[in-house]
Scaffold this motif. Structure first.
Motif, PDB file in Angstrom:
ATOM      1  N   ALA A 110      34.960  40.540  50.955  1.00 48.70           N
ATOM      2  CA  ALA A 110      34.566  40.336  49.555  1.00 48.70           C
ATOM      3  C   ALA A 110      34.673  38.862  49.168  1.00 48.70           C
ATOM      4  O   ALA A 110      33.836  38.341  48.432  1.00 48.70           O
ATOM      5  N   LEU A 114      31.494  36.961  47.829  1.00 49.75           N
ATOM      6  CA  LEU A 114      31.575  36.444  46.459  1.00 49.75           C
ATOM      7  C   LEU A 114      31.370  34.921  46.473  1.00 49.75           C
ATOM      8  O   LEU A 114      30.734  34.365  45.581  1.00 49.75           O
ATOM      9  N   GLU A 115      31.896  34.265  47.496  1.00 48.53           N
ATOM     10  CA  GLU A 115      31.712  32.811  47.607  1.00 48.53           C
ATOM     11  C   GLU A 115      30.228  32.474  47.764  1.00 48.53           C
ATOM     12  O   GLU A 115      29.714  31.558  47.117  1.00 48.53           O
ATOM     13  N   LEU A 349      36.922  33.950  43.292  1.00 51.87           N
ATOM     14  CA  LEU A 349      37.234  34.930  42.249  1.00 51.87           C
ATOM     15  C   LEU A 349      37.316  34.283  40.866  1.00 51.87           C
ATOM     16  O   LEU A 349      36.806  34.808  39.887  1.00 51.87           O
ATOM     17  N   TRP A 352      33.909  33.501  39.494  1.00 50.95           N
ATOM     18  CA  TRP A 352      33.258  34.729  39.033  1.00 50.95           C
ATOM     19  C   TRP A 352      33.752  35.098  37.633  1.00 50.95           C
ATOM     20  O   TRP A 352      32.972  35.398  36.736  1.00 50.95           O
TER      21      TRP A 352
END
Ligand SMILES: *Cc1c(COP(=O)(O)O)cnc(C)c1O
Length: 460
Positions: A110, A114-115, A349, A352
């Motif tokens: 993840a 996500l990166e 994170l 985001w």
């Protein structure tokens, strides 16, 4: 301490954090401490027996905040900002709880994906070309080092890593005299040597002079050097110098050289289309770094390096010993191949959380306010009979000086920082001591910014 106790202490820490932030305006921005004062009250060695958290926490409260410079203080106008939006702090708490080591897709699926998504979101938000990819680093310094190492390898036909620098002709790197010291550090660490970082003269607008760049590259080639690449800047740290990227990149490309752009601070402002003329031509670069951890809200550390083509950097930094092999690695991205350290934190994170919690419009609004308030403040300071603006605002950064000269300027800065209401830092510009002001702390209000003028009325 176990996880049950952690649950309770986390709540206490959250309460402490809330009160700390609520009370920041009552603290001096810079601590009233002297070198060695904290060391002197700490035991010389670690305790043999466990200590109760109650006592550890009490010592934290008693000793640490009073001896810290408060970067989240709304009247911090020093250096560049290091914002930490509450949404970022929350994301960091969650990343801390998971505490993953995000070196490979397989060690952190993840985090890796996500990166990739966050680099894409930011690329779009900054108006960079659709085909670009990129990665997160701890700092702009590491991103620039990665770009410069890649320049070395590409220029040397990939022989530097394999054979060592003794096998290569003398490499040369080009930048303006306004670029950040991280470029000097990269030239040193990458084995160019300080003497082979050519600081090209800037023109009246503080941009690298494209004709001087062209001449420097040609002269070096004639002398048997191996030119490897050009580092340009958008928003230099001292006074915000911006290279005219279009003409400088045209010179580099005509000479067959890759270009890295350091927009560590100013890059965040490029979410506002009206500021993008400052980096006109950036789409011609090979690599661009910007630090969301300065002006966008995700806290330190979070630097993004965008890459037109990641292949040369992966060829330079990628290394897969048998103990890191994973099945199916060809189909996934292992970001440690893009960066210097093997180990990687879960930095995506907080990006985001911040990008969603504020939205691009919310972030643009803040940056536009900072730029507008910096303009108002500079105008106000310019009206003070003893002071003069030395460099006008570039985005939200400007410098001023005392009309009586360097000694008066330096004495004024010392008085400002001893006063404690605001915090400013010095630099030198064309042989002169000046005081920098940057507006960018996330919680600052117009009143906090205008407090700088008030302090100057009291002290100048
Ligand atoms: C802050 C800054 C850097 C260094 O950033 P780190 O992330 O601390 O390494 C480099 N270049 C410019 C223009 C900067 O403003």
């Amino acid at each position: 301490m176990d996880h049950e106790a952690l649950r309770d202490w986390s709540k206490r820490a959250a309460d402490w954090a809330h009160d700390y932030h609520a009370g920041l305006r009552d603290r001096p921005v810079r601590p009233r401490t002297t070198p060695g004062a904290l060391r002197a009250v700490l035991p010389a060695a670690a305790p043999e027996a466990p200590e109760p958290m109650e006592r550890i926490f009490a010592d934290f409260e008693a000793l640490i905040p009073a001896a810290m410079t408060h970067w989240q203080h709304p009247r911090f106008f020093a250096y560049f900002p290091a914002n930490a939006a509450p949404a970022s702090m929350l994301a960091e708490q969650l990343a801390n709880a998971i505490a993953a080591q995000c070196m490979l897709w397989q060690t952190s699926p993840a985090a890796t994906e996500l990166e990739q998504a966050m680099v894409g979101w930011l690329r779009g938000a900054l108006g960079l070309p659709a085909g670009w990819s990129g990665t997160l680093h701890d700092s702009a310094t590491t991103a620039t080092l990665s770009a410069v190492l890649t320049m070395r390898e590409a220029a040397s036909g990939w022989r530097g890593n394999a054979e060592g620098l003794a096998a290569l002709p003398r490499l040369r790197l080009y930048a303006s005299d306004q670029t950040h010291s991280s470029v000097d550090k990269a030239a040193r660490i990458a084995g160019f040597g300080q003497a082979n970082l050519v600081k090209v003269a800037t023109d009246a607008g503080l941009s690298i002079d494209p004709a001087a760049l062209e001449a420097a590259i040609a002269a070096d080639r004639a002398a048997g050097y191996l030119p490897a690449g050009v580092v340009l800047c958008t928003g230099g740290t001292s006074v915000g110098a911006c290279d005219r990227l279009g003409p400088a990149i045209a010179v580099a490309k005509a000479a067959g050289l890759p270009v890295h752009v350091d927009a560590a601070w100013a890059g965040s402002a490029m979410i506002c289309p009206e500021f993008r003329p400052l980096w006109n031509g950036v789409e011609g670069a090979d690599s661009v770094v910007m630090n969301p951890h300065k002006w966008l809200g995700p806290q330190f550390d979070c630097a993004v390096q965008f890459l037109a083509d990641p292949a040369p950097q992966i060829r330079t930094l990628g290394l897969k010993p048998a103990y890191l092999a994973t099945a199916g690695a060809e189909t996934v991205t292992d970001f440690n191949d893009w960066t210097v350290p093997l180990g990687r934190r879960f930095r995506a994170l907080k990006l985001w959380f911040v990008l969603r919690a504020h939205g691009l419009d919310g972030l643009r609004h803040r940056i536009r306010e900072h730029v507008a308030w910096a303009g108002e403040l500079a105008a106000e300071i310019g009206r003070h009979p003893a002071l003069e603006i030395v460099t006008p605002p570039l985005l939200s950064l400007f410098t001023f000086a005392h009309r009586d000269g360097d000694a008066a300027t330096e004495a004024l800065l010392a008085a400002i920082n001893d006063d404690g209401r605001i915090y400013l830092t010095p630099t030198r510009h064309v042989g002169r001591s000046v005081i920098r002001v940057q507006v960018g702390q996330f919680d600052c209000t117009r009143a906090d910014v205008m407090c700088v003028a008030e302090v100057l009325r009291d002290l100048a």
